[in-house]
Structures are given as C-alpha cells and as structure tokens.
Design a protein around this motif. Sequence first.
Motif, PDB file in Angstrom:
ATOM      1  N   ALA A  45       0.809  -1.203   0.003  1.00  0.00           N
ATOM      2  CA  ALA A  45      -0.109   0.028   0.022  1.00  0.00           C
ATOM      3  C   ALA A  45       0.675   1.293  -0.016  1.00  0.00           C
ATOM      4  O   ALA A  45       0.438   2.346   0.336  1.00  0.00           O
ATOM      5  CB  ALA A  45      -0.908  -0.027   1.146  1.00  0.00           C
ATOM      6  N   ALA A  46       2.078   1.050  -0.391  1.00  0.00           N
ATOM      7  CA  ALA A  46       3.068   2.307  -0.150  1.00  0.00           C
ATOM      8  C   ALA A  46       3.067   2.793  -1.814  1.00  0.00           C
ATOM      9  O   ALA A  46       3.214   2.453  -2.804  1.00  0.00           O
ATOM     10  CB  ALA A  46       4.362   1.902   0.014  1.00  0.00           C
ATOM     11  N   ALA A  47       3.007   4.328  -1.812  1.00  0.00           N
ATOM     12  CA  ALA A  47       3.199   5.028  -2.827  1.00  0.00           C
ATOM     13  C   ALA A  47       3.559   6.663  -2.328  1.00  0.00           C
ATOM     14  O   ALA A  47       2.881   6.855  -1.334  1.00  0.00           O
ATOM     15  CB  ALA A  47       1.955   5.063  -3.866  1.00  0.00           C
ATOM     16  N   HIS A  48       4.176   7.358  -3.296  1.00  0.00           N
ATOM     17  CA  HIS A  48       4.426   8.535  -2.946  1.00  0.00           C
ATOM     18  C   HIS A  48       3.032   9.621  -3.264  1.00  0.00           C
ATOM     19  O   HIS A  48       2.798   9.447  -4.738  1.00  0.00           O
ATOM     20  CB  HIS A  48       5.796   8.951  -3.973  1.00  0.00           C
ATOM     21  CG  HIS A  48       6.087  10.410  -3.654  1.00  0.00           C
ATOM     22  ND1 HIS A  48       6.421  11.253  -2.357  1.00  0.00           N
ATOM     23  CD2 HIS A  48       5.682  11.769  -4.570  1.00  0.00           C
ATOM     24  CE1 HIS A  48       6.665  12.328  -2.448  1.00  0.00           C
ATOM     25  NE2 HIS A  48       6.143  12.809  -3.867  1.00  0.00           N
ATOM     26  N   ASP A  70       9.238   1.095  -9.640  1.00  0.00           N
ATOM     27  CA  ASP A  70      10.466   0.405  -9.245  1.00  0.00           C
ATOM     28  C   ASP A  70      10.187  -0.441  -7.936  1.00  0.00           C
ATOM     29  O   ASP A  70      10.669  -1.468  -7.848  1.00  0.00           O
ATOM     30  CB  ASP A  70      11.710   1.209  -8.954  1.00  0.00           C
ATOM     31  CG  ASP A  70      11.959   1.982 -10.495  1.00  0.00           C
ATOM     32  OD1 ASP A  70      11.413   1.385 -11.401  1.00  0.00           O
ATOM     33  OD2 ASP A  70      12.582   2.915 -10.359  1.00  0.00           O
ATOM     34  N   ILE A  71       9.708   0.350  -6.906  1.00  0.00           N
ATOM     35  CA  ILE A  71       9.565  -0.364  -5.495  1.00  0.00           C
ATOM     36  C   ILE A  71       8.431  -1.387  -5.661  1.00  0.00           C
ATOM     37  O   ILE A  71       8.610  -2.448  -4.942  1.00  0.00           O
ATOM     38  CB  ILE A  71       9.226   0.763  -4.431  1.00  0.00           C
ATOM     39  CG1 ILE A  71      10.339   1.724  -4.271  1.00  0.00           C
ATOM     40  CG2 ILE A  71       8.742   0.214  -3.087  1.00  0.00           C
ATOM     41  CD1 ILE A  71      10.214   2.899  -3.125  1.00  0.00           C
ATOM     42  N   THR A  72       7.508  -1.275  -6.510  1.00  0.00           N
ATOM     43  CA  THR A  72       6.641  -2.317  -6.629  1.00  0.00           C
ATOM     44  C   THR A  72       7.403  -3.468  -7.282  1.00  0.00           C
ATOM     45  O   THR A  72       7.137  -4.593  -6.662  1.00  0.00           O
ATOM     46  CB  THR A  72       5.340  -2.045  -7.268  1.00  0.00           C
ATOM     47  OG1 THR A  72       4.737  -0.971  -6.825  1.00  0.00           O
ATOM     48  CG2 THR A  72       4.313  -3.063  -7.485  1.00  0.00           C
ATOM     49  N   GLU A  73       8.043  -3.439  -8.168  1.00  0.00           N
ATOM     50  CA  GLU A  73       8.699  -4.459  -8.916  1.00  0.00           C
ATOM     51  C   GLU A  73       9.747  -5.219  -7.745  1.00  0.00           C
ATOM     52  O   GLU A  73       9.814  -6.442  -7.740  1.00  0.00           O
ATOM     53  CB  GLU A  73       9.600  -3.944  -9.966  1.00  0.00           C
ATOM     54  CG  GLU A  73       8.704  -3.683 -11.465  1.00  0.00           C
ATOM     55  CD  GLU A  73       9.435  -3.152 -12.471  1.00  0.00           C
ATOM     56  OE1 GLU A  73      10.625  -2.819 -12.280  1.00  0.00           O
ATOM     57  OE2 GLU A  73       8.895  -2.906 -13.634  1.00  0.00           O
TER      58      GLU A  73
END
Length: 90
Positions: A45-48, A70-73
């Motif tokens: 559930a993280a995003a900027h 990138d972080i999701t990958e």
Amino acid sequence: MRAFIRPSSDASILQSLPVEIMRGNAADPADLARAAEDCEFVFHAAAHFNVGSGYSISGDASRIQSSIVDITEGLLAASWGAGVRRFVYT
C-alpha cells in the motif's frame, strides 16, 4: 503480521496493534527480502503522494516512477523469492 515502514516514519499508531514493526528502505532489495521473509501474504500500500493536495500524486516523474513502479517491482521480486502465496497491490 508485519508492517514494513521507512526508518523516518512515525510508528506510534502501530504500537498498540499486534504487528511486528520492521523499518527499512523500500528501494533496497535486501530490506525488501527481509520484509517478505516468512510471509504468506503481502499487502502493498506504499506510494508517494501528498495528502494535502487531495490525495494526488505529487513530485517529479522520476520520483513517481521510483515510488510506484520500481519499488513495486522490487517488492514483487522479494515476495516471489520468499515464496509468498498472495500479493495484493492497493
């Protein structure tokens, strides 16, 4: 249950919950691998985003790319490597 949060995040709201708090850098594959270890499910559930602007994404394109793609990958790869059965992206 484990909550993976930034080292600078305020975790006070999590203190009273039955969760393991793990701090780390979401852009670091080793931290993501540690976070996914021994997990059956991952809820990402993280995003900027900027809450003050009506829940819209703010910032330059490279920061958004890093945060969302990138972080999701990286988390997907770490989850796959850890044998996570279910990955939920919100």
